[in-house]
Design an enzyme around this catalytic site. Sequence first.
Site, PDB file in Angstrom:
ATOM      1  N   LEU A 133       0.815  -1.205   0.000  1.00  0.00           N
ATOM      2  CA  LEU A 133       0.000   0.000   0.000  1.00  0.00           C
ATOM      3  C   LEU A 133       0.855   1.264   0.000  1.00  0.00           C
ATOM      4  O   LEU A 133       2.015   1.250   0.418  1.00  0.00           O
ATOM      5  CB  LEU A 133      -0.895   0.023   1.242  1.00  0.00           C
ATOM      6  CG  LEU A 133      -1.999  -1.031   1.360  1.00  0.00           C
ATOM      7  CD1 LEU A 133      -2.671  -0.909   2.724  1.00  0.00           C
ATOM      8  CD2 LEU A 133      -3.018  -0.893   0.242  1.00  0.00           C
TER       9      LEU A 133
ATOM     10  N   GLY B  39       2.328   4.323   1.527  1.00  0.00           N
ATOM     11  CA  GLY B  39       2.628   4.586   2.924  1.00  0.00           C
ATOM     12  C   GLY B  39       3.116   3.383   3.703  1.00  0.00           C
ATOM     13  O   GLY B  39       3.425   3.495   4.895  1.00  0.00           O
ATOM     14  N   ALA B  40       3.217   2.242   3.041  1.00  0.00           N
ATOM     15  CA  ALA B  40       3.673   1.034   3.747  1.00  0.00           C
ATOM     16  C   ALA B  40       5.165   1.089   4.054  1.00  0.00           C
ATOM     17  O   ALA B  40       5.633   0.470   5.005  1.00  0.00           O
ATOM     18  CB  ALA B  40       3.349  -0.216   2.925  1.00  0.00           C
TER      19      ALA B  40
ATOM     20  N   SER C 230       9.453   2.614  -0.591  1.00  0.00           N
ATOM     21  CA  SER C 230      10.559   3.453  -1.045  1.00  0.00           C
ATOM     22  C   SER C 230      11.585   3.687   0.053  1.00  0.00           C
ATOM     23  O   SER C 230      12.792   3.744  -0.209  1.00  0.00           O
ATOM     24  CB  SER C 230      10.025   4.797  -1.556  1.00  0.00           C
ATOM     25  OG  SER C 230       9.167   4.593  -2.666  1.00  0.00           O
TER      26      SER C 230
ATOM     27  N   SER D  74       1.668  -1.742  -7.296  1.00  0.00           N
ATOM     28  CA  SER D  74       1.364  -2.932  -8.115  1.00  0.00           C
ATOM     29  C   SER D  74       0.323  -3.812  -7.424  1.00  0.00           C
ATOM     30  O   SER D  74       0.636  -4.899  -6.959  1.00  0.00           O
ATOM     31  CB  SER D  74       2.633  -3.719  -8.445  1.00  0.00           C
ATOM     32  OG  SER D  74       3.510  -3.842  -7.351  1.00  0.00           O
TER      33      SER D  74
END
Length: 199
Positions: free
Chosen positions: A38, A40-41, A44, A111
């Site tokens: 999701l 905010g998981a 990055s 994705s």
Amino acid sequence: MTIEASAPHLCTHGFQVAPESRAQLLRQTPAILWFTGLSGAGKSTIANRVEARLHASGHLTYVLDGDSVRLGLCKDLGFCNDDRRENIRRVAEVAKLMADAGIVVLVCLISPFRSDREIAKCTAGQHKFVEIHVHAPLAVAEARDTKGLYRLARRGVIQNFTGIDSPYEPPTAPDIFIDTSSTSINEAANTVLAWVKSH
């Protein structure tokens, strides 16, 4: 020389330098590390830490991040299911080309659909494809909301937002699972690097 079935007038040239030769030149094994989860998981953030440590140890790497890709390569795409699918297809093809060049590629994309991630894995071909599920419960990801996207999605300003009005299909058997609601960034990076080293 290979004829492509979908476009019989096109053919690939048999270049002398093979992907294996490029990998040998760089003295590393190329791979595609695909971070899914999701918004905010922490995809990055973890990929950034992993890349920094790989770079420090002498590996050639590159991060393909969702926002950066949509500002360039995929800026003509929206967020309906078909456009999401095309976004992933393009990124998967670029990741494969980079892996052919001998690079360790870190892909950070929500994705959301299993079928699209499977296509990305098939696109990788001979290269190691590592599916990394960066999990955070929706409530946790929404509470972080570092970009303010969930607030906009709740107000209807953003449509087809994963987790709000568009589904996320979690991997059924990811190579690596990280729950960022209970795992630090350093611990997550260590998990990814340990898996890569052991494989």
